[in-house]
Design a protein around this motif. Structure first.
Motif, PDB file in Angstrom:
ATOM      1  N   ILE A 188       1.861  49.698  -7.950  1.00 13.87           N
ATOM      2  CA  ILE A 188       1.822  48.247  -7.724  1.00 13.87           C
ATOM      3  C   ILE A 188       0.387  47.731  -7.831  1.00 13.87           C
ATOM      4  CG2 ILE A 188       2.118  46.447  -5.978  1.00 13.87           C
ATOM      5  CD1 ILE A 188       4.738  47.252  -7.179  1.00 13.87           C
ATOM      6  N   LYS A 189      -0.553  48.431  -7.230  1.00 10.24           N
ATOM      7  CA  LYS A 189      -1.947  47.983  -7.242  1.00 10.24           C
ATOM      8  C   LYS A 189      -2.534  48.060  -8.649  1.00 10.24           C
ATOM      9  CE  LYS A 189      -4.549  48.956  -3.667  1.00 10.24           C
ATOM     10  NZ  LYS A 189      -5.280  49.673  -2.598  1.00 10.24           N
ATOM     11  N   MET A 207      -4.534  40.662 -13.056  1.00 14.35           N
ATOM     12  CA  MET A 207      -5.494  39.710 -12.496  1.00 14.35           C
ATOM     13  C   MET A 207      -6.886  40.301 -12.297  1.00 14.35           C
ATOM     14  SD  MET A 207      -3.951  36.952 -12.370  1.00 14.35           S
ATOM     15  CE  MET A 207      -2.255  36.416 -12.598  1.00 14.35           C
ATOM     16  N   GLY A 208      -7.172  41.461 -12.878  1.00  7.39           N
ATOM     17  CA  GLY A 208      -8.484  42.068 -12.699  1.00  7.39           C
ATOM     18  C   GLY A 208      -9.527  41.579 -13.682  1.00  7.39           C
ATOM     19  N   GLY A 209      -9.110  40.867 -14.719  1.00  3.65           N
ATOM     20  CA  GLY A 209     -10.053  40.372 -15.716  1.00  3.65           C
ATOM     21  C   GLY A 209     -10.766  39.109 -15.261  1.00  3.65           C
ATOM     22  N   LYS A 254      -7.560  36.019  -4.495  1.00  4.22           N
ATOM     23  CA  LYS A 254      -6.226  35.544  -4.134  1.00  4.22           C
ATOM     24  C   LYS A 254      -5.192  35.938  -5.184  1.00  4.22           C
ATOM     25  CE  LYS A 254      -7.147  33.109  -0.341  1.00  4.22           C
ATOM     26  NZ  LYS A 254      -7.231  31.634  -0.456  1.00  4.22           N
ATOM     27  N   LEU A 255      -5.571  35.862  -6.462  1.00  5.55           N
ATOM     28  CA  LEU A 255      -4.607  36.191  -7.514  1.00  5.55           C
ATOM     29  C   LEU A 255      -4.255  37.674  -7.524  1.00  5.55           C
ATOM     30  CD1 LEU A 255      -5.782  33.941 -10.487  1.00  5.55           C
ATOM     31  CD2 LEU A 255      -3.710  33.710  -9.119  1.00  5.55           C
ATOM     32  N   LEU A 256      -5.211  38.527  -7.194  1.00  2.01           N
ATOM     33  CA  LEU A 256      -4.897  39.956  -7.082  1.00  2.01           C
ATOM     34  C   LEU A 256      -3.875  40.199  -5.979  1.00  2.01           C
ATOM     35  CD1 LEU A 256      -8.311  41.802  -7.556  1.00  2.01           C
ATOM     36  CD2 LEU A 256      -6.222  42.225  -8.830  1.00  2.01           C
ATOM     37  N   GLN A 257      -4.099  39.563  -4.819  1.00  2.00           N
ATOM     38  CA  GLN A 257      -3.154  39.717  -3.710  1.00  2.00           C
ATOM     39  C   GLN A 257      -1.795  39.133  -4.063  1.00  2.00           C
ATOM     40  OE1 GLN A 257      -5.236  37.652  -0.609  1.00  2.00           O
ATOM     41  NE2 GLN A 257      -6.777  39.250  -0.329  1.00  2.00           N
ATOM     42  N   VAL A 286      -2.811  28.007  -0.596  1.00  2.00           N
ATOM     43  CA  VAL A 286      -2.357  29.022   0.363  1.00  2.00           C
ATOM     44  C   VAL A 286      -1.184  29.776  -0.255  1.00  2.00           C
ATOM     45  CG1 VAL A 286      -1.533  29.468   2.696  1.00  2.00           C
ATOM     46  CG2 VAL A 286      -3.084  27.538   2.266  1.00  2.00           C
ATOM     47  N   PHE A 287      -1.404  31.046  -0.595  1.00  2.00           N
ATOM     48  CA  PHE A 287      -0.341  31.886  -1.155  1.00  2.00           C
ATOM     49  C   PHE A 287       0.425  32.564  -0.028  1.00  2.00           C
ATOM     50  CE2 PHE A 287      -3.103  31.429  -4.799  1.00  2.00           C
ATOM     51  CZ  PHE A 287      -2.229  31.385  -5.870  1.00  2.00           C
ATOM     52  N   ARG A 288       1.757  32.539  -0.110  1.00  5.08           N
ATOM     53  CA  ARG A 288       2.605  33.154   0.908  1.00  5.08           C
ATOM     54  C   ARG A 288       3.644  34.059   0.234  1.00  5.08           C
ATOM     55  NH1 ARG A 288       0.100  33.763   4.867  1.00  5.08           N
ATOM     56  NH2 ARG A 288       2.040  34.392   5.889  1.00  5.08           N
ATOM     57  N   PRO A 289       4.042  35.141   0.893  1.00  9.31           N
ATOM     58  CA  PRO A 289       5.068  36.031   0.318  1.00  9.31           C
ATOM     59  C   PRO A 289       6.422  35.340   0.272  1.00  9.31           C
ATOM     60  CG  PRO A 289       4.536  36.684   2.569  1.00  9.31           C
ATOM     61  CD  PRO A 289       3.537  35.629   2.201  1.00  9.31           C
TER      62      PRO A 289
END
Length: 523
Positions: A83-84, A91-93, A147-150, A177-180
Motif C-alpha cells: 500500500i505504501k 503521489m511521490g513525484g 496530505k496527498l501521500l496520506q 481536510v482529508f478524512r477516511p
C-alpha cells in the motif's frame, strides 16, 4: 466483550435493531465494516481469532488445543508495504499546477516577432498567472505533498477518500481536510449519481467516559448549502449541538470525494485489496510454519527406547547434560535416539514462497526487483519506463481519477474564497480572488517518482522548439516551471542585457531592455 449466551431480549433488540445501524442502512454499514477491517489488516491485525472471528494481532491468538507447544504467530505485513509503495508511486513525484490563459488575440498575430499583447490579452495573462500563484500558495499552506501521500493510502485501503474545504474565520485561510471514507456517508441525487445532495461526516468520540457520535452534515437544499453539527447518543438523540443548522452562503457542497471505480455502474470498490489479503495470509502461514519447522530441526525430539517409566521426566534439557539409564527387562538394553527430519523441505518451500510472492507482485503491478540484480550500469529514462511499465500504467490510471477531482477541489476552493471576500479577516488578495471570475479551469501535472530525467526532457523540448513544434512557454510548462510567462520575460530581459553589453550604442536594444525591466517590475 458481549456474552451472546446471556443476552436478554432487550439487549438483543438493541443489538439487532440499533437506530444508528438502521439509519446507516445495510449497504453503508457493510461498507464501513469492510473498510474498518481493511484498516485493521493494514495495522497488522492479520490473524482470525478462533472464538470471535475478529482480526487480531498475532500475540492475541490462543494456543490451539490439539498442540502441545506454542506455534509461531507473526505477520510479515507485506500488505502495508505494498500500500505504501503504490501510494508513493501515485503521489511521490513533484507534481505541478498549471492555469493556461485563454488566447484572445489572433494566433497569427501572436506568432510575429514584434507581437505585443493587447490590453485584454495582457489582463487575461495576469489573471491566469495570479490564479496559478494562488493555487500554489494553497498547496503550500495545506502541505499537499504530505496530505496527498496520506490520502492515497486511505483511498487504496478503503476504496475512497474525501476532502472537505474549511474556511478559518480567525486566520482567514482556507484548509483542505482529508478524512477516511469510513467516516463519510454521501447522499447522491437519484437523477445524477455524481451530484451530491448531502454529505455526513460521522465519527466516534468519547466524552466523560461515554462513547458518543460526532456528526457534521453538509446539505444542499434549493441551491443553498447548509451546515449542521452535533454530538449524538447511539440511539441518535441529540446530546449537544455544536452548530445549529445554518446557511453557508454557498451554492455547492464544499466536499470532494476521490473514489476508485473499477467497473462502470459499480459503487466504490478496490477488489485488489482482497486479492492482496489472500496472498499475504498464505505468506504469513508459510513463514510461521517455516520457523516452527526450523525449531523442530534444530531441537529434535528425543526417543527413549526400553527405558524405565518416568525416565523422560528426569531428563535435563541443557547443553552437555548427562543421562543415565538402566534396563529393567532381561535381554533389552535401554537406548536414546534423536528423531530428525534432515531439512528436506527447504527447496520446495523456497519455490512455493517465490511463487506466492510473485503472485502478490503480479496482482499489485509492482516489479519484483532485487537491487543487486541491477549491476549492469545506469538506466536511462526509456529503460526505466520499460522496467516499471505495469506500475506506471496503473499509476497513470489512478491519476485519471485524481486529476479532475483535484481540479474540482481547486474550483470549489476559489468559489469558497470569492464568497468570503467580505470578511474582516481574509488572508488572500481580495482583488486577485475576485479577478479570477467564473473561469476556474486548471490542471494538475502529475510527475512519476523516477530518477530525474530532466536532461532528456530538455533535449527533447529543444528539438521540438527547433523544429517549430513547441513554443518556449509551452516547453517551460511541460518542464514544470512555475509561472512560465514571468520566466520567459526574465529570459528576454537577460538576453537584452547581453545585447546591450555587447553593443552599448545600440539604442533599440537599450530601449527593449528598459521595457522588459518595466514589465517584470510591474508583475
Amino acid at each position: 466483550m458481549v456474552d451472546f449466551n446471556i443476552l436478554s431480549p432487550p439487549d438483543m433488540d438493541d443489538l439487532l435493531f440499533s437506530p444508528y445501524r438502521q439509519a446507516l442502512g445495510y449497504e453503508t454499514h457493510a461498507r464501513i465494516q469492510q473498510q474498518l477491517e481493511n484498516y485493521a489488516y493494514y495495522h497488522g491485525n492479520q490473524h482470525v481469532h478462533p472464538d470471535t472471528g475478529q482480526l487480531v494481532k498475532a500475540h492475541e491468538l490462543p494456543r490451539p488445543h490439539e498442540l502441545d507447544y506454542d506455534p509461531t504467530r507473526y505477520a510479515t505485513n507485506y500488505f502495508k508495504a505494498v500500500i505504501k509503495r503504490k501510494a508513493r508511486w501515485q503521489m511521490g513525484g513533484q507534481h505541478g499546477l498549471s492555469v493556461a490563459p485563454k488566447q484572445l488575440d489572433d494566433v497569427l498575430e501572436a506568432a510575429k516577432p514584434d507581437y505585443e499583447p493587447s490590453p485584454a490579452q495582457d489582463a487575461e495573462n495576469k489573471r491566469a498567472e495570479n490564479y496559478e500563484r494562488l493555487l500554489y500558495r494553497l498547496w503550500d499552506e495545506n502541505k499537499m505533498r504530505e496530505k496527498l501521500l496520506q490520502a492515497s493510502r486511505d483511498r487504496l485501503i478503503a476504496g475512497r477518500v474525501g476532502a472537505k474545504i474549511v474556511f478559518n474565520p480567525n486566520s482567514g485561510k482556507l484548509r483542505w481536510v482529508f478524512r477516511p471514507d469510513s467516516e463519510i456517508v454521501p447522499v447522491y441525487s437519484d437523477d445524477d449519481f455524481e451530484e451530491l445532495e448531502a454529505v455526513h461526516f460521522v465519527k466516534q468520540v468519547t466524552e466523560e467516559g461515554e462513547e458518543l457520535l460526532h456528526k457534521q452534515t453538509f446539505s444542499l437544499e434549493a441551491g443553498v448549502c447548509y451546515l449542521e453539527e452535533a454530538i449524538y447518543d447511539y440511539d441518535l438523540s441529540v446530546k449537544r449541538v455544536i452548530v445549529a443548522k445554518q446557511s453557508m452562503d454557498l451554492d455547492f457542497i464544499p466536499v470532494v470525494l476521490f473514489p476508485i471505480n473499477e467497473l462502470s455502474g459499480e459503487d466504490i470498490t478496490n477488489s485488489e485489496i482482497e486479492d492482496m489479503k489472500e496472498q499475504t495470509r498464505i505468506l504469513n502461514t508459510m513463514n510461521e510454519d517455516a520457523i516452527d519447522s526450523l525449531k523442530f530441526e534444530m531441537f529434535s525430539m528425543t526417543a527413549l527406547i526400553n527405558a524405565p517409566e518416568g525416565t523422560a521426566d528426569k531428563v535435563n534439557i541443557a547443553p552437555g547434560a548427562v543421562l543415565e539409564m538402566r534396563g529393567t527387562q532381561d535381554g533389552q538394553n535401554p537406548d536414546a535416539k534423536k528423531i530428525e527430519g534432515g531439512f528436506r523441505w527447504k527447496e520446495a518451500f523456497k519455490d512455493q514462497y517465490a511463487r506466492v510472492k510473485g503472485a502478490l507482485h503480479e496482482i499489485t503491478s509492482l516489479p519484483q526487483i532485487v537491487p543487486q540484480e541491477l549491476n549492469f550500469g545506469g538506466l536511462n529514462g526509456e529503460a526505466l519506463h520499460i522496467l516499471f511499465h505495469d506500475i506506471i500504467q496503473e499509476t497513470e490510471e489512478h491519476w485519471l481519477s485524481w486529476g479532475p477531482r483535484l481540479a474540482e477541489l481547486h474550483e470549489k476552493s476559489i468559489r469558497y474564497l470569492q464568497a468570503r471576500t467580505d470578511r474582516n479577516v481574509f488572508a488572500y488578495d481580495r482583488e486577485v480572488v475576485k479577478s479570477i471570475g467564473d473561469d476556474y479551469k486548471n490542471e494538475v501535472r502529475f510527475v512519476l517518482p523516477l530518477p530525474d530525467n530532466r536532461k532528456e526532457l530538455v533535449d527533447l523540448l529543444t528539438l521540438e522548439m527547433g523544429a517549430g513544434l513547441e513554443s518556449q512557454t509551452g516547453a517551460m510548462t511541460r518542464l514544470g516551471v512555475e509561472n512560465a510567462q514571468a520566466k520567459r520575460k526574465e529570459i528576454e530581459y537577460e538576453a537584452n542585457q547581453q545585447r546591450i553589453a555587447a553593443d552599448p550604442y545600440n539604442e533599440a536594444s537599450q530601449t527593449g531592455g528598459e521595457l522588459a525591466v518595466e514589465q517584470i517590475s510591474s508583475e
